[in-house]
Design a protein around this motif. Sequence first.
Motif: not given
Lengths: 262, 213
Positions: A17-27
């Motif tokens: 839940q605390e992660k989101t995409d930044f391009g293909f990466s998860q941040v």
Amino acid sequence: MSDNAPSTPVKAAQTEQEKTDFGFSQVEKTQKASLVANVFDSVAAKYDIMNDFMSMGVHRLWKRYTIDCAGARAGHKVLDIAGGTGDLTAKFSRLVGPTGSVTLADINLSMLKVGRDKLRDRGLISNIDYVQADAEALPFPDNHFDIVTMAFGLRNVTEKQNALNSIFRVLKPGGRLLVLEFSKPTSEQLSKLYDMYSFHVLPKMGQLVANDADSYQYLAESIRMHPDQETLKGMFEQAGFEQCDYQNLTGGIVALHRGYKF
Amino acid sequence: MPASALLTATLEQAINRVLPLDPDSAARLQALSGARLTAFVAPLPFGLSLSFSEQVDVHAVHEAPAEVVAALTEKDCCIQTSLSVLPELQQTSQLTRLIQQQKLTVDGELQIAQQVSALFQQLDIDWEDQLAQVTNDVIAHQAFTTGRQVHERVSSLLGTFSRTLGNAVVEEKQLAAHRLAVMHFNDSVSTLRDDVARAESRLEKLEQRLTKR
């Protein structure tokens, strides 16, 4: 071991839940805004040139079509979110005239400054306000704008649904939202060609013109991670918009979504 | 790529490049500041809107004419017509006739349409002067003098060719009827049509009399 076992999925879910995409990466979700800010800080000065170069000028036609579909008239209040260097704002400013107003909002100060300087250089000053604002928490009263537009900005927002909800709140009843954004090509051949262009040509162009390949690699990746046409339409409806529809432009490379608040 | 956007972008570029070439157009444009003219010209699938400020913004209108008319303000004008009628709009004396014949519908402020018409019709561009700015006076003058001479000569040649061809077709080979013969034929057809109409009317009256008896 058995004590820890039940808590592992919970932890995983929390992390998810605390992660989101930044391009293909998860941040981390809290990091995305600053990472996107870094991208736009880096490209702001060359943003217009790169847009023309990458799209061979076609982005101007996509934006013009968005303005055509906005139905702006004299006296209207328009909010141009993620307005960047002010392409839409310049047009809206003339269309709504002195009795109307246009608010150019962008979360990124560098882009806002470039936009403000460009519009002032063109003599457009009387009916334009500049606001540094997060689309997820717009600092405007309820039912305030007749038209809200967002061109090539939604995919950079961390919580897109929050942004749509926030836009719904600030729109007047009868107002309309137009979101112009990269989308999914409708033909398989075009999709392959577009992938090749995005991942092999685009970063090289970025390196050549803006001396920044990474930002344009992010651009290509963020486009792939953006919801497709139908998913975004569903998100519009979830926010409360009615008569939602979309139109594919240039074979679905870009789609213009439209929804009304009644 | 939306074709309408390409069309309006081209039109807008052209208009905003041509207008400043006539210094007097600035005053006419100023008079229109804040006004908007929307035109729905069949069979174009969308309307065209011209918004006037310090420049002219051209946009496609994808709403129905009724929606545009419903939202008109005192600085708006909306016309609905067809491509075939456009040439007739140049003669302002014909406007009333066109409206009566329902070939033209005007909603909103008619004066805006007249001012827009004047903006373009009164354009007076000194093309020789424009060319002189990128070349020089001598080259520009020479180019335009040569152009005028070529135009006159070509017009004269075309006129001669047309007359010769006309004579050959009508008089020598007799492949087509003479203009006077065509006019006479048209008159005869009109007379015959009238006679037939009269005869038809008389027959109807006779029929009615016979039915009454």
